[in-house]
Design an enzyme around this catalytic site. Structure first.
Site, PDB file in Angstrom:
ATOM      1  CE  LYS A 158      -4.257   1.586   2.162  1.00  0.00           C
ATOM      2  NZ  LYS A 158      -5.034   1.909   0.979  1.00  0.00           N
TER       3      LYS A 158
HETATM    4  N1  PMP Z   1      -7.376  -1.454  -3.662  1.00  0.00           N
HETATM    5  C1  PMP Z   1      -6.833  -0.248  -3.384  1.00  0.00           C
HETATM    6  C2  PMP Z   1      -6.037   0.453  -4.431  1.00  0.00           C
HETATM    7  C3  PMP Z   1      -7.036   0.328  -2.122  1.00  0.00           C
HETATM    8  O1  PMP Z   1      -6.511   1.522  -1.835  1.00  0.00           O
HETATM    9  C4  PMP Z   1      -7.809  -0.350  -1.152  1.00  0.00           C
HETATM   10  C5  PMP Z   1      -8.032   0.271   0.185  1.00  0.00           C
HETATM   11  N2  PMP Z   1      -6.970  -0.042   1.066  1.00  0.00           N
HETATM   12  C6  PMP Z   1      -8.348  -1.600  -1.491  1.00  0.00           C
HETATM   13  C7  PMP Z   1      -8.113  -2.118  -2.763  1.00  0.00           C
HETATM   14  C8  PMP Z   1      -9.155  -2.374  -0.506  1.00  0.00           C
HETATM   15  O2  PMP Z   1      -8.339  -2.776   0.552  1.00  0.00           O
HETATM   16  P1  PMP Z   1      -8.929  -2.997   2.018  1.00  0.00           P
HETATM   17  O3  PMP Z   1     -10.142  -3.832   1.875  1.00  0.00           O
HETATM   18  O4  PMP Z   1      -7.819  -3.703   2.710  1.00  0.00           O
HETATM   19  O5  PMP Z   1      -9.205  -1.666   2.575  1.00  0.00           O
END
Ligand code: PMP
Length: 300
Positions: A158
């Site tokens: 991330k």
């Molecule tokens: N894809 C991206 C690009 C994101 O920023 C997020 C949010 N973190 C997600 C998918 C979904 O991830 P999560 O369910 O862990 O929040």
């Protein structure tokens, strides 16, 4: 809509081990993280005072840093504790929590091995990412930008730098009157939204892209477990854009988006948020408010 700037609010921010007044949490302009995007972050939500799947988020934060070649100088327990501390300091029980780790200003060049790694955690209220009447569904356009090849970027991290693609995509979507953008993979398969994964329904089963060049979201994994617990088939596979016409329902999943139904993709594809989306949305809404031990049991 009046904007409340993020640097001019009441409250406290946790920074490198200490709580400091919100307005004093300022960074030098010659920070490596700002110039070269050597930064990783998390987005977490607390419900009734408990951060949903906090360990998974903290572990991903630490892993994201390692993928960018740095070690966050706090361990899982310390980071978890800091998240609780900053929520308490801001008197929040239902909140969005944003940890961010970045390279400091000791060196400013592409190579910056001697920079100090910093960590800050802020939190604020963020009720509903896509508004109150969520079952109506949102509209997505199709982004001109694609998710990069796994040999071109640390796609499982991330990492702040990867969000350049998301911002470009979402700005164009908004300019064209859509709420969100759907991005394809570098090789043209359906990938994800700018901050959420995507699911489709076909003949009572869920279909979702395999996460081979983007984030395997914690919410995505939770929804797969919830679907399996209901006996709903989940097929993770490459999805070609032209296949989307054969799907009856579509929804996004993400910490901020939670489960958000989609009613339109591009100009020609329409979906009717239906029973399956609603059932999973209700399951998710109930799960996030359960005690952590119960969450572990139900959605490992
Ligand atoms: N894809 C991206 C690009 C994101 O920023 C997020 C949010 N973190 C997600 C998918 C979904 O991830 P999560 O369910 O862990 O929040």
């Amino acid at each position: 809509m009046a904007l409340v700037p993020f640097d001019d609010r009441d409250g406290f921010i946790w920074w490198d081990g200490k709580l400091i007044p919100w307005r004093e949490a300022k960074l030098h302009v010659l920070s490596h993280g700002l110039h070269y995007a050597s930064a990783v972050f998390e987005g977490q939500r607390a419900y009734n005072g408990t951060i949903f799947k906090l360990n998974a988020h903290t572990d991903r934060l630490i892993a994201s840093g390692r993928m960018l070649g740095f070690e966050i100088p706090f361990n899982r327990e310390e980071i978890n504790g800091a998240c609780a501390e900053v929520m308490a300091a801001n008197k929040l029980t239902d909140a969005y929590i944003r940890p961010l780790a970045w390279r400091g200003s000791e060196q400013l060049g592409v190579a910056a091995q001697q920079t100090k790694i910093h960590l800050m955690i802020a939190c604020w209220t963020w009720p509903d990412y896509f508004g109150a009447d969520r079952m109506k569904g949102i509209r997505l356009n199709i982004s001109d930008w694609r998710r990069p090849h796994p040999l071109s970027a640390p796609v499982a991290s991330k990492a702040a730098g990867l969000y350049m693609i998301g911002t470009l995509s979402k700005h164009k979507a908004e300019a064209e009157g859509y709420e969100e953008a759907l991005m394809y993979t570098w090789d043209g398969f359906v990938a994800e939204g700018t901050s959420a994964n995507i699911f489709f329904v076909q003949d009572g089963k869920l279909h979702t892209p395999i996460t081979d060049c983007f984030l395997n979201g914690i919410t995505r994994q939770t929804v797969i477990a919830l679907a399996k617990a209901r006996g709903i088939g989940v097929i993770e596979r490459h999805i070609r854009p032209e296949e989307m016409a054969s799907f009856s329902e579509a929804f996004l999943t993400g910490t901020a988006a939670e489960i958000t139904p989609v009613r339109q993709i591009g100009t020609a594809l329409n979906f009717t948020p239906g029973k399956l989306t609603e059932a999973l949305l209700n399951d998710y809404t109930a799960l996030v408010r359960m005690p952590p031990e119960e969450v572990e049991k139900r959605a490992a």
